[in-house]
Design a protein around this motif. Structure first.
Motif, PDB file in Angstrom:
ATOM      1  N   ASP A 125      -6.974 -19.638  29.071  1.00 28.11           N
ATOM      2  CA  ASP A 125      -7.703 -20.806  29.563  1.00 28.11           C
ATOM      3  C   ASP A 125      -8.649 -20.458  30.709  1.00 28.11           C
ATOM      4  OD1 ASP A 125      -6.406 -22.483  27.760  1.00 28.11           O
ATOM      5  OD2 ASP A 125      -4.734 -22.871  29.141  1.00 28.11           O
ATOM      6  N   ASN A 126      -8.646 -19.194  31.142  1.00 23.80           N
ATOM      7  CA  ASN A 126      -9.462 -18.769  32.278  1.00 23.80           C
ATOM      8  C   ASN A 126     -10.677 -17.986  31.797  1.00 23.80           C
ATOM      9  OD1 ASN A 126     -10.466 -17.145  34.525  1.00 23.80           O
ATOM     10  ND2 ASN A 126      -8.637 -17.805  35.638  1.00 23.80           N
ATOM     11  N   MET A 213      -8.856 -25.430  17.583  1.00 26.97           N
ATOM     12  CA  MET A 213      -9.969 -25.618  18.519  1.00 26.97           C
ATOM     13  C   MET A 213     -11.207 -26.071  17.758  1.00 26.97           C
ATOM     14  SD  MET A 213     -11.659 -22.944  21.313  1.00 26.97           S
ATOM     15  CE  MET A 213     -10.244 -22.948  22.404  1.00 26.97           C
ATOM     16  N   GLU A 214     -11.852 -27.137  18.221  1.00 26.25           N
ATOM     17  CA  GLU A 214     -13.032 -27.674  17.561  1.00 26.25           C
ATOM     18  C   GLU A 214     -14.229 -26.750  17.750  1.00 26.25           C
ATOM     19  OE1 GLU A 214     -13.773 -31.636  18.857  1.00 26.25           O
ATOM     20  OE2 GLU A 214     -11.903 -32.436  18.018  1.00 26.25           O
ATOM     21  N   GLU A 215     -15.178 -26.858  16.822  1.00 20.33           N
ATOM     22  CA  GLU A 215     -16.330 -25.960  16.823  1.00 20.33           C
ATOM     23  C   GLU A 215     -17.099 -26.017  18.132  1.00 20.33           C
ATOM     24  OE1 GLU A 215     -20.095 -24.929  13.944  1.00 20.33           O
ATOM     25  OE2 GLU A 215     -19.690 -27.032  14.387  1.00 20.33           O
ATOM     26  N   LYS A 216     -17.350 -27.222  18.656  1.00 19.46           N
ATOM     27  CA  LYS A 216     -18.124 -27.340  19.901  1.00 19.46           C
ATOM     28  C   LYS A 216     -17.399 -26.657  21.053  1.00 19.46           C
ATOM     29  CE  LYS A 216     -20.583 -30.599  22.870  1.00 19.46           C
ATOM     30  NZ  LYS A 216     -20.227 -29.847  24.098  1.00 19.46           N
ATOM     31  N   GLN A 217     -16.093 -26.802  21.104  1.00 20.02           N
ATOM     32  CA  GLN A 217     -15.336 -26.175  22.179  1.00 20.02           C
ATOM     33  C   GLN A 217     -15.377 -24.653  22.051  1.00 20.02           C
ATOM     34  OE1 GLN A 217     -11.233 -27.426  22.467  1.00 20.02           O
ATOM     35  NE2 GLN A 217     -10.874 -26.275  24.375  1.00 20.02           N
ATOM     36  N   VAL A 225     -17.898 -17.517  28.368  1.00 19.68           N
ATOM     37  CA  VAL A 225     -17.358 -16.161  28.473  1.00 19.68           C
ATOM     38  C   VAL A 225     -18.491 -15.138  28.497  1.00 19.68           C
ATOM     39  CG1 VAL A 225     -16.008 -14.384  27.276  1.00 19.68           C
ATOM     40  CG2 VAL A 225     -15.127 -16.713  27.447  1.00 19.68           C
ATOM     41  N   SER A 226     -19.511 -15.345  27.664  1.00 17.40           N
ATOM     42  CA  SER A 226     -20.628 -14.397  27.616  1.00 17.40           C
ATOM     43  C   SER A 226     -21.363 -14.350  28.951  1.00 17.40           C
ATOM     44  CB  SER A 226     -21.592 -14.755  26.481  1.00 17.40           C
ATOM     45  OG  SER A 226     -22.272 -15.976  26.735  1.00 17.40           O
ATOM     46  N   GLY A 227     -21.526 -15.502  29.607  1.00 19.34           N
ATOM     47  CA  GLY A 227     -22.172 -15.537  30.913  1.00 19.34           C
ATOM     48  C   GLY A 227     -21.356 -14.793  31.963  1.00 19.34           C
TER      49      GLY A 227
END
Length: 358
Positions: A125-126, A213-217, A225-227
């Protein structure tokens, strides 16, 4: 492999079967038969198809690697890409990797590094911890700028293909070929956005995503995460300081150092508590008015995949394939490939030869 090549060049030209059929003087059903392999056209028809699509007859006849198994990623639901564009993107990567694997077959599969396991990293979650875990997973430093990202991935056995799609709705997609991960990127984007998109697609296939987990999430998490992967929390605070009251021009130096856009830098600075919501909001308003949302000035050079070219040049230089075959694989002029594969002459040897000719 006429059928696959015909479909690829039709989609590359943005034509429907009906449009191509009308220009060639056949029915759309006939084009469908050609592309499915149920029928083969005569040479006159092949020449007509080549003329309409702006290719050579030999382009239709080039071999496709039939030993490749592709598993393409999914396009987002509600994507603004047409079905035709989605098909082209898939055909494009298959055509490119077909040529890529032709030289792999010649040189041997051991020329490619063993790729990391897909979906082998547990998601927490982090966001910050996930980003550091992704760095560790790729065996790179946990902090500091990530250098040439395309080069990094190719050295890790992850294939990268940059194409051009005339639709801003497409930034990138991931998938696998014979179990090896690949990333395809829209080269019409800025160099900074390409890096962000590559990191985003990496997160998709490196982490194991929860089934519920939904697509938007998923997309929002992969973006976050990429940022953090490109600009970790500790780096952001070291580069920018603990607190800032405004977005200032000197921050572009950090953008250049880390290979990220000012939009991403401001987002990270806001998430890391360096600037508050009002400062970030004011920047977004002004940047939007300046047209930066779609066309922020690029500050770094675009990274290009080099592995395919290097392997072809090696195969030609070692006489494993001809110069002509190398030119066909790379879709480059014969003279260019020949020039890259000629015997290197050092300064002393060249001066000696030139002296003897006087």
């Amino acid at each position: 492999m006429f059928s696959k090549n015909l479909k690829y060049y039709r989609l590359k030209n943005g034509m429907s079967m009906k449009e191509l059929a009308s220009l060639v003087g056949v029915s759309s059903m006939t084009i469908s038969y050609y592309e499915s392999g149920e029928r083969k056209p005569g040479m006159d028809t092949i020449k007509a198809l080549a003329g309409v699509l702006g290719v050579k007859v030999t382009d239709f006849l080039s071999n496709r690697n039939e030993n490749l198994v592709f598993a393409h990623g999914e396009f987002r639901k509600g994507s603004k890409l047409s079905v035709k564009q989605q098909d082209y993107i898939k055909e494009s990567v298959e055509e490119y990797l077909g040529r890529f694997y032709s030289v792999i077959d010649v040189l041997g599969g051991d020329v490619l590094p063993e790729a990391p396991e897909c979906h082998g990293l547990a998601l927490t979650d982090n966001v910050e911890e996930n980003a550091l875990a992704m760095r560790r997973y790729l065996h790179i430093a946990e902090f500091g700028p990530v250098g040439n990202l395309v080069e990094l991935l190719e050295n890790k056995g992850i294939l990268v293909y940059i194409t051009e799609v005339e639709n801003d709705a497409f930034s990138g997609m991931n998938g696998s070929v014979n179990g090896r991960p690949y990333i395809i990127i829209n080269g019409r984007m800025s160099a900074e956005r390409i890096r962000s998109t590559i990191a985003h697609e990496m997160a998709h296939f490196i982490f194991k995503w929860p089934d519920n987990m939904e697509e938007k999430q998923i997309e929002d998490t992969a973006t976050a995460v990429s940022g953090a992967f490109l600009l970790p929390f500790a780096d952001a605070r070291r580069e920018l300081g603990i607190r800032r009251t405004a977005v200032t021009k000197d921050m572009t130096l950090t953008c250049k150092e880390y290979g990220i856009s000012m939009y991403l830098l401001v987002k990270r600075a806001n998430l890391c508590g360096i600037i508050n919501d009002n400062v970030a909001r004011n920047f977004y308003i002004q940047a939007g008015q300046a047209g930066w949302k779609k066309h922020e000035p690029s500050r770094i050079r675009q990274e290009e995949p080099m592995l395919f070219m290097q392997l072809v040049f090696r195969a030609v230089s070692e006489n494993e394939i001809s110069v002509q075959k190398g030119a066909e694989l790379l879709k480059q002029p014969y003279a260019y490939v020949e020039g890259q594969c000629c015997v290197w002459e050092g300064g002393a040897e060249r001066m000696s030869r030139e002296k003897s000719m006087k």
